[in-house]
Enzyme design. Structure first.
Site, PDB file in Angstrom:
ATOM      1  N   GLU A   1       0.830  -1.205   0.000  1.00  0.00           N
ATOM      2  CA  GLU A   1       0.000   0.000   0.000  1.00  0.00           C
ATOM      3  C   GLU A   1       0.866   1.257   0.000  1.00  0.00           C
ATOM      4  O   GLU A   1       1.780   1.388   0.810  1.00  0.00           O
ATOM      5  CB  GLU A   1      -0.912   0.002   1.234  1.00  0.00           C
ATOM      6  CG  GLU A   1      -1.871   1.181   1.258  1.00  0.00           C
ATOM      7  CD  GLU A   1      -2.713   1.238   2.522  1.00  0.00           C
ATOM      8  OE1 GLU A   1      -3.804   1.827   2.482  1.00  0.00           O
ATOM      9  OE2 GLU A   1      -2.274   0.691   3.554  1.00  0.00           O
TER      10      GLU A   1
ATOM     11  N   LYS B   1      -9.752   2.771  -2.329  1.00  0.00           N
ATOM     12  CA  LYS B   1      -9.910   2.032  -1.076  1.00  0.00           C
ATOM     13  C   LYS B   1     -11.317   2.194  -0.503  1.00  0.00           C
ATOM     14  O   LYS B   1     -11.775   3.305  -0.263  1.00  0.00           O
ATOM     15  CB  LYS B   1      -8.850   2.531  -0.088  1.00  0.00           C
ATOM     16  CG  LYS B   1      -8.753   1.780   1.227  1.00  0.00           C
ATOM     17  CD  LYS B   1      -7.546   2.296   1.989  1.00  0.00           C
ATOM     18  CE  LYS B   1      -7.361   1.624   3.342  1.00  0.00           C
ATOM     19  NZ  LYS B   1      -6.132   2.097   4.020  1.00  0.00           N
TER      20      LYS B   1
ATOM     21  N   CYS C   1      -5.691  -2.770   1.895  1.00  0.00           N
ATOM     22  CA  CYS C   1      -5.365  -2.746   3.320  1.00  0.00           C
ATOM     23  C   CYS C   1      -6.549  -3.054   4.247  1.00  0.00           C
ATOM     24  O   CYS C   1      -6.917  -4.198   4.428  1.00  0.00           O
ATOM     25  CB  CYS C   1      -4.714  -1.413   3.686  1.00  0.00           C
ATOM     26  SG  CYS C   1      -3.828  -1.496   5.270  1.00  0.00           S
TER      27      CYS C   1
END
Length: 389
Positions: A119, A196, A233
Site C-alpha cells: 500500500e 480504497k 489494506c
C-alpha cells in the site's frame, strides 16, 4: 532491526526437522511440500547484491481433459522506504524508485507476469502524523503521474501487469485525494483504478484526515494473464468486501497493506485474513505488507494516553500467497525487502468451486433480504428469548 524476529518460518525451521517439520507444513501450510520453484542463478545473485529476499513457490492444479493449464507467474514486492522522511519529497520518491527497479528487473528476468506492491509503496506511510505538508505533495495523477509513467515503461519492457497503490490527486474533481490502486497493462497503458473502500479510524491510523471511502465499487480488471482485483489494506477486515470481488469474477485478489506489529497492530490476524478470503471465495489471494520503521520529523499521538512518538512501530512484511483451496506458501521476512513469486494454475479456482460448492450454497437471496431489514430505521434484531410467546 537486528533484534526483531526474522520470520515465523525461521523459528519453525530452526527448531523442527524430519517428521515434525513435515507435520507442521501439512497442518499449517496445507501440504508437506511447499513446491519451491527453482530460480535462475543470475536472479539469486542480483537479489544478493541488492540485498533483498527472493523466493518462489508453485500452486499446481489437477490436469483437465477439456482445458489446458492456465499458468501465470505472480509477484509481490515488499520493501522499506529508501530515504529519511525529512528529505525533499522528490528525493524520497526517486530513492524508492531506484530501490524497487532492481527488484522489478529480477522479476522481469524470472518471467513474472503480474506484480503488486504494498500500500502506497512510493512514499512513507505518513498519515499517522495528520500533517498535510509535505505529505500531500506525494499525491499524483493515477493516469499520468510520475509513478504511473515510471511503471508504464517497465510494464511494456517486461510485458508485465502492475498493481500500483498510490496517493491519488484527482485533478478533474477539485484536486481531492484518494487511496488508489492503479492497474497498468502489460502494454504500459492504464487499464483502470480502484479506490480504497474501507478507511480506518483507529489508533495512529486515522487516514480519513487525508482521504475518504472510495467510490469505485468492486471492479475486477481483465488482464492478459487473468482477472484481478485489489482489496486495499483495511478492506481485508471486511468479509463482504472480499466476497464482492469474487462475485465479480476475480481470479486473484491482492491485498496491498501497511500494518504494524505494535500492540494495536494486526500481526496475529495477518496470517489468516487473506487466507480465509481465498478459502471462502475460491480464488487466489496475495497479502503484501511493507517493511521497517519509518520515523517522522515531528511527534504525534494516538489519542490513547500514551506518550507522543515519531514512528508507528515495525511494519512486519511477511507477505504471502494462498490458493483457492486454502493452501498457502511460506511468507517473506518480517524485516527485509523481498520479492515473492507464485506460479499459479488458475484452473484450480473452478476445480475448488466444483469440489466445495460454496458458490452454489451461499444463499445470497437470504442475505439480501436480511441485510435490507438491518438498514431499516426501526430494525429489531432477530433474537429469541426464553419463555417468549
Amino acid at each position: 532491526m537486528e533484534n526483531e524476529t526474522v520470520s515465523l518460518e525461521a523459528i519453525v525451521n530452526n527448531n523442527l526437522n524430519g517428521r515434525d517439520l513435515e507435520e507442521f507444513n501439512r497442518i499449517y501450510y496445507g501440504r508437506t511440500d511447499n513446491h519451491e520453484v527453482k530460480l535462475k542463478e543470475s536472479s539469486i545473485a542480483a537479489a544478493k547484491e541488492a540485498d533483498f529476499e527472493l523466493a518462489a513457490y508453485a500452486f499446481p492444479a489437477k490436469k483437465e481433459q477439456t482445458r489446458p493449464p492456465r499458468i501465470v507467474k505472480v509477484g509481490v514486492i515488499q520493501h522499506s522506504i529508501a530515504a529519511p522522511t525529512d528529505r525533499p519529497v522528490n528525493e524520497q520518491k526517486k530513492a524508492i524508485f531506484e530501490k524497487v527497479k532492481k527488484i522489478i528487473d529480477v522479476a522481469g528476468q524470472e518471467g513474472v507476469n503480474i506484480i503488486c506492491f504494498q500500500e502506497l509503496w512510493n512514499m512513507p506511510f505518513a498519515f499517522c502524523t495528520r500533517e498535510k505538508q509535505p505529505w500531500c505533495e506525494f499525491a499524483e495523477s493515477a493516469e499520468d503521474g510520475p509513478t504511473t509513467r515510471f511503471l508504464s515503461e517497465l510494464a511494456a519492457k517486461y510485458a508485465m501487469v502492475f498493481v500500483s497503490s498510490i496517493l491519488e490527486r484527482d485533478e478533474n474533481h477539485s484536486d481531492i485525494l484518494w487511496n488508489t490502486a492503479v492497474i497498468i497493462s502489460d502494454t504500459g497503458s492504464v487499464i483502470g483504478k480502484h479506490r480504497k473502500n474501507h478507511i480506518p479510524r483507529v489508533g495512529d491510523f486515522n487516514e480519513s484526515n487525508y482521504y475518504m471511502e472510495g467510490n469505485t465499487g468492486h471492479p475486477v480488471f481483465a488482464t492478459r494473464y487473468g482477472k484481478i482485483a485489489v482489496n486495499i489494506c483495511f478492506g481485508r477486515h471486511h468479509v463482504l468486501n472480499w466476497m464482492m470481488f469474487g462475485q465479480n469474477g476475480a481470479e486473484i485478489v491482492f491485498n496491498p497493506s501497511a500494518t504494524i506489529a505494535a500492540e494495536a497492530g494486526s500481526e496475529y490476524m495477518w496470517n489468516i485474513e487473506a487466507r480465509n478470503a481465498a478459502i471462502t471465495n475460491c480464488y487466489y489471494t496475495a497479502a503484501i505488507n511493507r517493511v521497517g520503521y519509518e520515523e517522522f520529523p515531528n511527534e504525534f499521538t494516538s489519542a490513547d494516553g500514551k506518550p507522543a512518538h515519531k514512528d508507528l512501530g515495525l511494519f512486519y512484511g511477511s507477505s504471502y500467497f494462498t490458493g483457492p483451496d486454502g493452501v498457502r506458501c511460506p511468507g517473506l521476512s518480517r524485516t527485509r525487502d523481498g520479492l515473492l513469486i507464485a506460479v499459479m494454475d488458475l484452473n484450480k479456482n473452478r476445480q475448488i468451486k466444483d469440489r466445495r460448492c460454496y458458490y452454489m450454497t451461499q444463499r445470497l437471496d437470504m442475505y439480501v433480504h436480511s441485510l435490507s431489514k438491518v438498514l431499516e430505521l426501526d430494525y429489531k434484531p432477530q433474537v429469541v428469548h426464553e419463555n417468549e410467546k
